[in-house]
Design a protein around this motif. Structure first.
Motif, PDB file in Angstrom:
ATOM      1  N   LEU A  24       0.807  -1.215   0.000  1.00  0.00           N
ATOM      2  CA  LEU A  24       0.000   0.000   0.000  1.00  0.00           C
ATOM      3  C   LEU A  24       0.843   1.270   0.000  1.00  0.00           C
ATOM      4  N   LEU A  25       1.935   1.265   0.780  1.00  0.00           N
ATOM      5  CA  LEU A  25       2.708   2.496   0.946  1.00  0.00           C
ATOM      6  C   LEU A  25       4.164   2.144   1.280  1.00  0.00           C
ATOM      7  N   PRO A  26       5.126   2.733   0.594  1.00  0.00           N
ATOM      8  CA  PRO A  26       6.538   2.477   0.917  1.00  0.00           C
ATOM      9  C   PRO A  26       6.869   2.915   2.344  1.00  0.00           C
ATOM     10  N   ARG A  27       7.751   2.172   2.993  1.00  0.00           N
ATOM     11  CA  ARG A  27       8.101   2.430   4.393  1.00  0.00           C
ATOM     12  C   ARG A  27       8.613   3.854   4.597  1.00  0.00           C
ATOM     13  N   ALA A  28       9.309   4.397   3.643  1.00  0.00           N
ATOM     14  CA  ALA A  28       9.886   5.735   3.787  1.00  0.00           C
ATOM     15  C   ALA A  28       8.829   6.825   3.874  1.00  0.00           C
ATOM     16  N   GLN A  29       7.595   6.528   3.437  1.00  0.00           N
ATOM     17  CA  GLN A  29       6.531   7.539   3.428  1.00  0.00           C
ATOM     18  C   GLN A  29       5.572   7.417   4.616  1.00  0.00           C
ATOM     19  N   TRP A  30       5.822   6.443   5.481  1.00  0.00           N
ATOM     20  CA  TRP A  30       4.873   6.203   6.569  1.00  0.00           C
ATOM     21  C   TRP A  30       4.708   7.416   7.492  1.00  0.00           C
ATOM     22  N   SER A  31       5.813   7.967   7.961  1.00  0.00           N
ATOM     23  CA  SER A  31       5.736   9.074   8.926  1.00  0.00           C
ATOM     24  C   SER A  31       5.003  10.275   8.331  1.00  0.00           C
ATOM     25  N   GLU A  32       5.309  10.585   7.082  1.00  0.00           N
ATOM     26  CA  GLU A  32       4.649  11.718   6.429  1.00  0.00           C
ATOM     27  C   GLU A  32       3.154  11.481   6.296  1.00  0.00           C
ATOM     28  N   ARG A  33       2.778  10.248   5.934  1.00  0.00           N
ATOM     29  CA  ARG A  33       1.351   9.928   5.762  1.00  0.00           C
ATOM     30  C   ARG A  33       0.618   9.930   7.110  1.00  0.00           C
ATOM     31  N   VAL A  34       1.279   9.444   8.169  1.00  0.00           N
ATOM     32  CA  VAL A  34       0.672   9.484   9.508  1.00  0.00           C
ATOM     33  C   VAL A  34       0.372  10.921   9.894  1.00  0.00           C
ATOM     34  N   ALA A  35       1.325  11.816   9.649  1.00  0.00           N
ATOM     35  CA  ALA A  35       1.128  13.235   9.972  1.00  0.00           C
ATOM     36  C   ALA A  35      -0.051  13.803   9.190  1.00  0.00           C
ATOM     37  N   GLN A  36      -0.179  13.434   7.906  1.00  0.00           N
ATOM     38  CA  GLN A  36      -1.298  13.912   7.084  1.00  0.00           C
ATOM     39  C   GLN A  36      -2.633  13.426   7.640  1.00  0.00           C
ATOM     40  N   LEU A  37      -2.688  12.150   8.029  1.00  0.00           N
ATOM     41  CA  LEU A  37      -3.932  11.582   8.556  1.00  0.00           C
ATOM     42  C   LEU A  37      -4.321  12.233   9.879  1.00  0.00           C
ATOM     43  N   LEU A  38      -3.347  12.505  10.728  1.00  0.00           N
ATOM     44  CA  LEU A  38      -3.636  13.152  12.013  1.00  0.00           C
ATOM     45  C   LEU A  38      -4.209  14.549  11.793  1.00  0.00           C
ATOM     46  N   VAL A  39      -3.623  15.290  10.877  1.00  0.00           N
ATOM     47  CA  VAL A  39      -4.155  16.614  10.557  1.00  0.00           C
ATOM     48  C   VAL A  39      -5.554  16.494   9.987  1.00  0.00           C
ATOM     49  N   GLN A  40      -5.782  15.466   9.154  1.00  0.00           N
ATOM     50  CA  GLN A  40      -7.078  15.265   8.514  1.00  0.00           C
ATOM     51  C   GLN A  40      -8.193  15.033   9.532  1.00  0.00           C
ATOM     52  N   VAL A  41      -7.861  14.391  10.658  1.00  0.00           N
ATOM     53  CA  VAL A  41      -8.883  14.129  11.682  1.00  0.00           C
ATOM     54  C   VAL A  41      -8.827  15.160  12.811  1.00  0.00           C
ATOM     55  N   GLY A  42      -8.116  16.260  12.611  1.00  0.00           N
ATOM     56  CA  GLY A  42      -8.148  17.345  13.574  1.00  0.00           C
ATOM     57  C   GLY A  42      -7.144  17.235  14.706  1.00  0.00           C
ATOM     58  N   LEU A  43      -6.097  16.423  14.539  1.00  0.00           N
ATOM     59  CA  LEU A  43      -5.039  16.331  15.537  1.00  0.00           C
ATOM     60  C   LEU A  43      -3.760  16.966  14.981  1.00  0.00           C
ATOM     61  N   LEU A  44      -2.673  16.881  15.742  1.00  0.00           N
ATOM     62  CA  LEU A  44      -1.412  17.511  15.349  1.00  0.00           C
ATOM     63  C   LEU A  44      -0.380  16.448  14.969  1.00  0.00           C
TER      64      LEU A  44
END
Length: 549
Positions: free
Chosen positions: A391-411
């Motif tokens: 689904l997603l390369p390991r190198a992009q995990w942290s960036e995608r986690v940050a995007q998802l947290l922002v998407q649901v209203g977290l930091l």
């Protein structure tokens, strides 16, 4: 010597703090209120406001350390509870001041029969065994438990949630206390069961004259039964007064925000028109599920369209959660079909099901139980990509986690924290982010907002609706909170005893219900308006009087 007091309970200038590794946390500051005999006082506020800490201080249930009462007095009929010896305090707790809790299953011992547990309270206060057993049976009958004599030796897990709450009430009333503290007694209950519990409390209060201290975040419950309200925020009382004054003329901005956030006040939800010529995303056809001799699902059939929010409502035991778990193949059906994009979920091999679960995710009622407490948020969210590495390369995990947290209203920085470091509403946002990590097309929400505070609930529902529009998601939204369904869903399924008894748009179900069961559900749903609830109580009283004649 005790002083004369006009109030059965009086709390003055109470302050409670907790000593943590981060320093001292002042949970309650300068809290003062009173309760009179025969009165219902509601302490209203969101999680972390200090309402339960205040109640725990009255019952001497604050663990020391880390909690300390640093200031104030708590007087019962003029006697200062904080200055009493432990032995004297035990004589009052349970006998004069009793308490029922939000989760009765967590407070009933699973290895002892319920009758024995009720009788134990009486025996602990000097009642002989035979008398205690007889009184325990009488109490079970008094709180309306069916077949009380036959079920005296049954265990807590053999009762429904509403019945377990009745058992807790029976235990609390065993010694006929002057004060009953009810801490969120109906939060997880269905609307009809909630109505029964509230009516029971009012009935018992009228019979015994006890004062009822109600701790809650449910505005509808407060509007229905409270005489006065104390509103708490950040450990302080920000407003107090009669229920009608506080609801109709709130003065403090926090109270105004809280009342404005109550669901079910505005226009009925009308989503974008659905294209009925489209192929349904999910077609459920005559699904049957047995548990031994119990038929939990009796031929459930419905369609879910792309981009639609379909709510499923009904009482506990109606089959809502069984249907959801069966669709996800967490339970195996006995018969029927569930076509997702034309493919039968029930006929899929384990490998096919593994792949299709990328597109179907679930958000559960209690994020505390569904999030691993040993894993950081980043690990929880990225676990999906570890299971599905394409689904997603390991190198992009942290960036995608940050995007998802922002998407649901977290930091983004929340990624390094653990679940216990968040509030209930924040944990539910993390659970939603975890579901979104798979880029699903269908999310099943099983009571995903029922335990949340009213303003947090409004935020999560708004978030879900925004995600639906932005990502073209579809939802199956299981709930017992009808005002939330009214504000959020496109269509509603009503279930009773494993059967779908009614399906319609929100407008059809709420404005023109066809089935008596649906009308009963709507009638039992509480409005956050004391005038409306007063009218309903008057109507019920008139109906009972007519039936009695």
């Amino acid at each position: 010597m005790p002083t004369e007091s006009a109030h059965v309970l009086e709390v003055k200038d109470l302050a409670v703090e907790f000593h943590t590794v981060q320093g001292r946390v002042k949970a309650v500051r300068d809290v003062s209120f009173y309760l009179d005999r025969g009165e219902t006082l509601a302490i209203l506020g969101e999680s972390g406001s200090g309402k339960s800490v205040s109640a725990s201080a009255i019952m001497n249930l604050i663990d020391t350390p880390p909690g300390y009462i640093t200031q104030g007095s708590i007087q019962y009929r003029g006697q200062d509870l904080l200055g009493m010896s432990a032995a004297k305090r035990r004589e009052i707790n349970g006998c004069k001041i009793a308490m029922i809790f939000q989760d009765p299953l967590a407070h009933l011992n699973p290895v002892y029969p319920v009758g024995w547990q009720i009788a134990e309270l009486l025996r602990a206060h000097g009642v002989d065994k035979a008398t205690a057993n007889a009184k325990a049976l009488e109490l079970m009958q008094r709180v309306g438990l069916p077949n009380a004599e036959e079920r005296f030796d049954a265990y807590p897990h053999q009762f429904s949630g509403g019945q377990r709450q009745r058992l807790m009430i029976a235990m609390a009333l065993g010694l006929e206390p002057d004060i009953l503290i009810a801490d969120e007694p109906t939060t997880a209950l269905d609307v009809t069961v909630q109505a029964q519990i509230l009516e029971l409390l009012q009935q018992l209060q009228a019979e015994t004259g006890m004062g009822l201290l109600l701790i809650t975040h449910d505005l509808g419950v407060v509007a229905d039964i409270a005489d006065r309200v104390v509103v708490m925020n950040g450990g302080e009382i920000v407003e107090a007064g009669s229920t009608r004054d506080v609801f109709k003329h709130p003065r403090h901005p926090y109270t105004q925000k809280l009342i404005a956030a109550a669901p079910g006040k505005g226009e009925l939800h009308t989503g974008a028109p659905l294209d009925t010529n489209q192929t349904p995303l999910l077609q459920v056809d005559n699904v049957v599920k047995y548990y031994g001799g119990l038929k939990a699902l009796k031929g459930a059939s419905f369609n879910l369209m792309p981009g639609e929010t379909l709510a499923i409502v009904g009482e506990s035991g109606s089959g809502k959660s069984t249907l959801a778990r069966t669709l996800l193949r967490l339970e195996e059906p006995n018969s029927g079909r569930a076509l997702y994009k034309g493919r039968d979920l029930f006929a899929m091999s384990p490998a096919e099901l593994f792949e299709i679960r990328r597109e179907i995710q679930m958000v559960f009622q209690d994020p505390t139980q569904s999030l691993n407490p040993r894993m950081r948020v980043e690990q929880l969210i990225s676990e999906a990509w570890a299971i599905h590495p394409d689904l997603l390369p390991r190198a992009q995990w942290s960036e995608r986690v940050a995007q998802l947290l922002v998407q649901v209203g977290l930091l983004p920085e929340h990624a390094q924290r653990y679940p216990h470091q968040f509030s209930g509403g924040q944990r539910q946002r993390i659970a939603i982010a975890r579901a979104l990590a798979m880029s699903p097309e269908l999310i099943i929400c099983d009571e995903a907002v029922s335990a949340l505070d009213v303003s947090i609930q409004a935020q999560v529902v708004e978030l879900l609706d925004d995600l639906r529009r932005n990502l073209n998601l579809s939802y199956i939204f299981i709930a017992h909170d009808l005002p939330v369904v009214r504000d959020f869903a496109d269509r509603v399924i009503v279930m009773q005893n494993g059967e779908i008894v009614e399906i319609g748009t929100v407008e059809q179900i709420f404005n023109n219900p066809q089935q008596a069961y649906t009308r009963d559900l709507l009638a039992a749903s509480l409005e956050a308006d004391p005038d409306i609830q007063a009218e309903r109580r008057a109507e019920r009283a008139a109906t009972r009087a007519t039936c009695a004649v």
